[in-house]
Design an enzyme around this catalytic site. Structure first.
Site, short mmCIF file in Angstrom:
data_model
loop_
_atom_site.label_atom_id
_atom_site.label_comp_id
_atom_site.label_asym_id
_atom_site.label_seq_id
_atom_site.Cartn_x
_atom_site.Cartn_y
_atom_site.Cartn_z
N GLY A 1 27.80 59.64 70.85
CA GLY A 1 27.37 58.74 71.81
C GLY A 1 26.59 57.61 71.24
CB THR B 1 29.20 53.19 70.28
OG1 THR B 1 29.52 53.45 69.01
CG2 THR B 1 29.58 51.69 70.59
CB THR B 2 27.29 55.18 74.88
OG1 THR B 2 28.69 55.51 74.68
CG2 THR B 2 26.69 55.11 76.37
CB ILE C 1 33.26 61.82 65.12
CG1 ILE C 1 33.49 61.48 63.86
CG2 ILE C 1 34.55 61.28 65.97
CD1 ILE C 1 34.69 61.94 63.09
CG ASP D 1 27.83 51.44 66.33
OD1 ASP D 1 27.77 50.76 65.35
OD2 ASP D 1 28.94 51.89 67.08
#
Length: 354
Positions: free
Chosen positions: A170, A172-173, A167, A240
């Site tokens: 990063g 998703t980024t 969690i 992701d």
């Protein structure tokens, strides 16, 4: 010119297109011939930072600016012709470049890569501006081509990449950045729609099982939909998350009996789902994870404990040990900033392809 393009790629952003090189007589003074090309690039910089970086690249390549009026020879000159469709009038920067439509050594290479692009002020395409140019000189296209450094970062050998991490790591980024730079189909986990997630962080023992079951169903349905839809223009997919994520979090949050049932259901549901041909795990130390969680400000995440993050990380590492036959890469990002530092981002990409 090649060094300039390499620097643009390394410091500004992804190089999309490079025109042929054109040779013309010097402009505004008697001197050696000019060599010119046009480059299209995607950048995450604002226009002032873009200008500062372009001037820095010129300086590194040997350009020394002077206060003398008029034109003179220089080893490199990087002009910002357009910044999307923005119109910018500031003391140190005017965009679109005010003279581009009057100079064939600009218009000809620009027309090669952006003929249909409309000038936001003149409301004419580049091809029309070339046809109407008042400049009577004809630039000479030379045979030598400039290399696009983007092509050296070849991720197209993969059809499906999954990026995983704890969690706040990063994932998703990074997945979003890669999808934009390599025209990949982006698959993002739809966690925001899960009504059990805020409740879980308030009372884990009560809401762990319904949370994990809802994630199991949602992830399965999303992967079934997204992977099953063939995209004619984006046959490279990046996600992701991976289906194994459900097992990792369930192992930490569920009781032994609940996890046993959950694992059976997971095995049945995901039996026919395609697996990624590259699995990336982003490792960040717990301190950085807590900083990132605090920075992104999701209210229901602010009470996540350090011990919970440690357990999740260990769950991922245990899973990776059991999947040694697969193509898995662990990338330690604890000491880098791939979001705001393009050099770090490119280092990550090079680790992925090597």
């Amino acid at each position: 010119m090649q060094n300039a393009i390499d620097a643009i790629f390394e410091e500004l952003g992804t190089v999309k297109q490079i025109s042929p090189v054109y040779k013309t007589k010097s402009w505004g003074f008697e001197g050696a011939d000019f060599l010119n090309c046009a480059v299209s690039a995607d950048t995450r910089l604002d226009y002032q930072t873009l200008l500062t970086t372009c001037l820095s690249i010129e300086k590194k390549l040997g350009r020394a600016r002077s206060n003398k009026e008029g034109y003179s020879d220089r080893p490199i000159d990087i002009d910002i012709l357009f910044f999307g469709a923005d119109i910018i009038n500031e003391s140190n920067l005017t965009i679109p470049h005010p003279h581009l439509q009057d100079r064939n050594f600009v218009i000809y290479p620009l027309n090669d890569i952006a003929s249909s692009f409309e000038h936001p002020i003149l409301k004419k395409s580049i091809s029309v501006l070339q046809a109407e140019s008042p400049d009577k000189s004809i630039p000479h296209k030379i045979q030598r081509c400039l290399r696009n450094p983007q092509q050296e970062l070849n991720l197209n050998n993969y059809n499906y990449i999954a990026i995983e991490g704890n969690i706040g790591a990063g994932k998703t980024t990074l997945a979003t950045m890669i999808s934009e730079d390599f025209n990949a189909k982006l698959i993002l986990e739809r966690f925001k729609d899960n009504p059990f997630l805020p409740k879980f962080y308030e009372d884990q023992s009560r809401y762990a099982f319904p949370l994990e079951m809802s994630f199991l169903a949602d992830r399965y349905q999303q992967l079934l939909d997204d992977i099953g839809q063939f995209d004619l223009f984006k046959d490279f997919m990046i996600a992701d998350y991976d289906s194994q994520k459900s097992l990792i979090f369930a192992k930490v949050t569920l009781s032994e009996d609940e996890y046993s049932l959950y694992k059976k259901l997971h095995s049945i549901m995901y039996r026919e789902i395609a697996k990624p041909d590259l699995y990336i795990y982003l490792y960040q130390n717990t301190e950085r994870l807590l900083e990132n969680i605090k920075k992104r400000g999701r209210a229901y995440e602010q009470d996540i404990s350090e011990s919970y993050l440690i357990d999740i990380n260990q769950g991922y590492l245990n899973m990776i040990k059991n999947r040694r036959q697969e193509n898995i890469k662990i990338l330690d990002i604890s000491e880098i900033d791939f979001v705001d530092n393009r050099v770090d981002y490119l280092k990550l990409l090079k680790q992925v392809i090597t």
